[in-house]
Each structure stands twice: as C-alpha cells, then as structure tokens.
Write a protein that holds these residues in place. Structure first.
Motif, PDB file in Angstrom:
ATOM      1  N   SER A   1       5.057   7.738  13.069  1.00 43.02           N
ATOM      2  CA  SER A   1       3.889   8.465  13.613  1.00 43.02           C
ATOM      3  C   SER A   1       2.943   7.575  14.673  1.00 43.02           C
ATOM      4  N   SER A   2       3.246   6.109  14.272  1.00 39.72           N
ATOM      5  CA  SER A   2       2.623   5.186  15.344  1.00 39.72           C
ATOM      6  C   SER A   2       3.617   4.424  16.291  1.00 39.72           C
ATOM      7  N   SER A   3       4.821   5.180  16.432  1.00 40.33           N
ATOM      8  CA  SER A   3       5.941   4.501  17.209  1.00 40.33           C
ATOM      9  C   SER A   3       6.196   5.623  18.450  1.00 40.33           C
ATOM     10  N   THR A   4       6.517   4.900  19.893  1.00 38.90           N
ATOM     11  CA  THR A   4       6.905   5.844  20.727  1.00 38.90           C
ATOM     12  C   THR A   4       8.243   5.881  20.504  1.00 38.90           C
ATOM     13  N   MET A   5       8.687   7.194  20.631  1.00 38.28           N
ATOM     14  CA  MET A   5      10.237   7.570  20.471  1.00 38.28           C
ATOM     15  C   MET A   5      10.737   8.267  21.743  1.00 38.28           C
ATOM     16  N   ALA A   6      12.040   7.883  21.830  1.00 35.98           N
ATOM     17  CA  ALA A   6      12.931   8.450  22.952  1.00 35.98           C
ATOM     18  C   ALA A   6      14.187   8.976  22.805  1.00 35.98           C
ATOM     19  N   TRP A   7      14.493   9.879  23.783  1.00 33.50           N
ATOM     20  CA  TRP A   7      15.869  10.290  23.829  1.00 33.50           C
ATOM     21  C   TRP A   7      16.701   9.584  25.038  1.00 33.50           C
ATOM     22  N   PHE A   8      17.810   8.863  24.649  1.00 34.11           N
ATOM     23  CA  PHE A   8      18.476   8.293  25.906  1.00 34.11           C
ATOM     24  C   PHE A   8      19.872   8.936  25.962  1.00 34.11           C
ATOM     25  N   ARG A   9      20.861   9.044  27.069  1.00 35.52           N
ATOM     26  CA  ARG A   9      21.792   9.349  27.189  1.00 35.52           C
ATOM     27  C   ARG A   9      22.776   8.572  27.799  1.00 35.52           C
ATOM     28  N   GLN A  10      24.112   8.560  27.667  1.00 32.13           N
ATOM     29  CA  GLN A  10      24.940   7.927  28.213  1.00 32.13           C
ATOM     30  C   GLN A  10      26.340   8.496  28.492  1.00 32.13           C
TER      31      GLN A  10
ATOM     32  N   GLU B   1      26.627  18.278  33.733  1.00 34.03           N
ATOM     33  CA  GLU B   1      26.169  16.754  34.172  1.00 34.03           C
ATOM     34  C   GLU B   1      25.414  16.180  33.168  1.00 34.03           C
ATOM     35  N   ASP B   2      25.255  17.019  32.047  1.00 36.87           N
ATOM     36  CA  ASP B   2      24.191  16.835  31.042  1.00 36.87           C
ATOM     37  C   ASP B   2      25.223  16.205  29.784  1.00 36.87           C
ATOM     38  N   THR B   3      26.444  16.289  29.944  1.00 37.88           N
ATOM     39  CA  THR B   3      27.337  15.844  29.171  1.00 37.88           C
ATOM     40  C   THR B   3      27.296  14.308  28.816  1.00 37.88           C
ATOM     41  N   ALA B   4      27.028  13.858  27.662  1.00 40.12           N
ATOM     42  CA  ALA B   4      27.027  12.639  27.553  1.00 40.12           C
ATOM     43  C   ALA B   4      26.845  12.383  25.947  1.00 40.12           C
ATOM     44  N   GLU B   5      26.821  11.146  25.539  1.00 45.48           N
ATOM     45  CA  GLU B   5      26.457  10.631  24.189  1.00 45.48           C
ATOM     46  C   GLU B   5      24.792  10.601  24.145  1.00 45.48           C
ATOM     47  N   TYR B   6      23.948  11.006  23.206  1.00 41.31           N
ATOM     48  CA  TYR B   6      22.548  11.166  23.294  1.00 41.31           C
ATOM     49  C   TYR B   6      22.151  10.333  22.124  1.00 41.31           C
ATOM     50  N   TYR B   7      21.195   9.523  22.488  1.00 46.48           N
ATOM     51  CA  TYR B   7      20.753   8.437  21.198  1.00 46.48           C
ATOM     52  C   TYR B   7      19.179   8.523  21.413  1.00 46.48           C
ATOM     53  N   CYS B   8      18.926   8.399  19.898  1.00 45.37           N
ATOM     54  CA  CYS B   8      17.500   8.451  19.537  1.00 45.37           C
ATOM     55  C   CYS B   8      16.906   6.806  19.613  1.00 45.37           C
ATOM     56  N   ALA B   9      15.953   6.658  20.096  1.00 42.39           N
ATOM     57  CA  ALA B   9      15.438   5.267  20.081  1.00 42.39           C
ATOM     58  C   ALA B   9      13.900   5.073  19.596  1.00 42.39           C
ATOM     59  N   ALA B  10      13.211   3.969  19.204  1.00 43.01           N
ATOM     60  CA  ALA B  10      12.021   3.707  18.565  1.00 43.01           C
ATOM     61  C   ALA B  10      11.733   2.475  18.936  1.00 43.01           C
ATOM     62  N   ARG B  11      10.596   2.355  19.307  1.00 45.72           N
ATOM     63  CA  ARG B  11       9.537   1.182  19.548  1.00 45.72           C
ATOM     64  C   ARG B  11       8.878   0.598  18.223  1.00 45.72           C
ATOM     65  N   ASN B  12       8.792  -0.604  18.032  1.00 41.58           N
ATOM     66  CA  ASN B  12       7.965  -0.937  16.968  1.00 41.58           C
ATOM     67  C   ASN B  12       6.624  -0.162  17.029  1.00 41.58           C
ATOM     68  N   GLN B  13       6.051  -0.184  15.824  1.00 42.60           N
ATOM     69  CA  GLN B  13       4.684   0.450  15.599  1.00 42.60           C
ATOM     70  C   GLN B  13       3.728  -0.248  16.644  1.00 42.60           C
ATOM     71  N   TYR B  14       2.822   0.554  17.223  1.00 41.45           N
ATOM     72  CA  TYR B  14       1.697   0.297  17.934  1.00 41.45           C
ATOM     73  C   TYR B  14       2.185  -0.428  19.046  1.00 41.45           C
TER      74      TYR B  14
END
Length: 127
Positions: free
Chosen positions: A30-39, A89-102
């Motif tokens: 809840s206090s982390s920035t989250m993202a999706w990446f792809r490769q 072109e959206d074909t890729a491996e998709y990864y979830c990523a998180a930053r440390n809290q705050y």
C-alpha cells in the motif's frame, strides 16, 4: 522483503484482451510504487505502466496509453494490468516490480529504482 508472483499471461490473437495479476507477499504494498515492465526477445526491459502509492498517480508508456490500465487492490495486496486491443508488438515477458516502502515517485521507467521483481509471465499475441 517483498515477493512478487505474476499470473494471467497466455497466447491470444490481435485485438483480444488479457488481465495480468501480481500477488505480493512479505509485506503490504500500500505504501510502495508498483509497476509492470516487459521484455521482448533481443530488447531491453521497458516500463509499461506504474502506480504510485502517493495520490494514486499512474504512468503509462506511450505505446500502451489508452489500451492498458494499471490498478491495485491494497486489501488483497495485488496489482493488475488490464490489456485491451492487444497487438503483436505487445508480445513479451511481463514483470511485476516494486519499490521499497515510501520510496519517492516519479522516474518510473528507471529499472534500477525498483527493488523487487517477479519472475514474469509470458504474453504472446498472434496476428
């Protein structure tokens, strides 16, 4: 420590939709920035979308703007990526990523600003 597990990938046709899920464990996101990446094969890992824990800010790569939506359910400790009108072109491996809290927001495309990564889920879009 945060553990991330992606799911929901698969083989679809152009124009179809998919929803990816990322389940987090170890602590709340809840206090982390989250993202999706792809490769994609032979390419660098790139940010697709991000969700800041502050003010609910979101970020999208130009290539997916208007087609993809990132969302989070803090009660379930999950984030999602709704992908509509998929293209080959959206074909890729998709990864979830998180930053440390705050950890600060912004600079979402920076891979080094994310401290935890999932192992990925494959999305393949056929033409």
């Amino acid at each position: 420590q945060v553990y991330l597990v992606e799911s929901g990938g698969g083989l679809v046709q152009a124009g179809d939709s998919l929803r990816l899920s990322c389940a987090a464990s170890g602590r709340t996101i809840s206090s982390s920035t989250m993202a999706w990446f792809r490769q994609a094969p032979g390419k660098e890992r790139e940010v697709v979308a991000a969700s800041s824990w502050r003010r609910g800010d979101t970020y999208y790569a130009d290539s997916v703007l208007g087609r993809f939506t990132i969302s989070r359910d803090n009660a379930k400790n999950k984030i999602y990526l709704q992908m509509n009108n998929l293209k080959p072109e959206d074909t890729a491996e998709y990864y979830c990523a998180a930053r440390n809290q705050y950890y600060g927001g912004g600079n979402y495309p920076s891979r080094s600003s994310y401290h935890y990564w999932g192992s990925g889920t494959q999305v393949t879009v056929s033409s």
